[in-house]
Design a protein around this motif. Structure first.
Motif, mmCIF file in Angstrom:
data_model
loop_
_atom_site.group_PDB
_atom_site.id
_atom_site.type_symbol
_atom_site.label_atom_id
_atom_site.label_comp_id
_atom_site.label_asym_id
_atom_site.label_seq_id
_atom_site.Cartn_x
_atom_site.Cartn_y
_atom_site.Cartn_z
ATOM 1 N N ALA A 99 0.834 -1.150 -0.204
ATOM 2 C CA ALA A 99 0.156 0.006 0.104
ATOM 3 C C ALA A 99 0.724 1.460 -0.008
ATOM 4 O O ALA A 99 0.606 2.087 -0.667
ATOM 5 C CB ALA A 99 -0.962 0.092 1.324
ATOM 6 N N GLU A 102 2.442 1.666 -3.633
ATOM 7 C CA GLU A 102 1.213 2.077 -4.327
ATOM 8 C C GLU A 102 1.157 3.529 -4.362
ATOM 9 O O GLU A 102 0.988 4.427 -5.082
ATOM 10 C CB GLU A 102 0.094 1.404 -4.352
ATOM 11 C CG GLU A 102 0.502 -0.308 -4.914
ATOM 12 C CD GLU A 102 -0.992 -1.356 -4.727
ATOM 13 O OE1 GLU A 102 -0.953 -2.146 -5.389
ATOM 14 O OE2 GLU A 102 -1.617 -0.914 -3.718
ATOM 15 N N ARG A 103 0.994 4.045 -3.067
ATOM 16 C CA ARG A 103 0.621 5.552 -2.548
ATOM 17 C C ARG A 103 1.871 6.248 -3.335
ATOM 18 O O ARG A 103 1.856 7.341 -3.981
ATOM 19 C CB ARG A 103 0.497 5.950 -1.280
ATOM 20 C CG ARG A 103 -0.824 5.747 -0.550
ATOM 21 C CD ARG A 103 -0.896 5.991 0.718
ATOM 22 N NE ARG A 103 0.290 5.686 1.823
ATOM 23 C CZ ARG A 103 0.275 4.719 2.471
ATOM 24 N NH1 ARG A 103 -0.690 3.748 2.242
ATOM 25 N NH2 ARG A 103 1.309 4.354 3.241
#
Length: 107
Positions: A99, A102-103
């Motif tokens: 996550a 991906e951010r």
């Protein structure tokens, strides 16, 4: 790896061990080649291979490669409730890492 033939499993495990050994001696290129070979032999179905590839890309500071490896890991079908607690915890940690990557790459 569950879907690799038993006859190949020892070879997949050997390539994973080779990758870990090469990573220990800072041979990231050799480690990546061995880990990718293990993934290839397991037809991409072995989560240990993908986690290893992600670890090597992290050592190489290649966030795109690491993110793709983690995405491949999480794309594999898994029955979470049948996994041992330590594996579930590890997957949760890797999920947080994915996550974060991906951010960072979407910015």
């Amino acid at each position: 790896s569950p879907s690799a033939p038993t006859s190949l499993q020892w070879l997949i495990t050997a390539y994973q061990s080779l990758a870990r050994a090469k990573l220990q001696v800072k041979d990231q290129t050799g480690a990546l080649e061995a880990a990718e070979k293990a993934c290839e032999m397991g037809k991409g179905s072995d989560p240990v291979c993908w986690e290893l590839v992600a670890t090597i890309y992290e050592a190489l500071q290649d966030t795109k490669g690491e993110m793709k490896a983690l995405q491949a890991l999480f794309a594999l079908p898994v029955e979470e409730n049948k996994l041992p607690q330590n594996v579930r915890n590890r997957r949760r940690t890797l999920g947080f890492r994915l996550a974060k990557l991906e951010r960072e790459t979407s910015n």
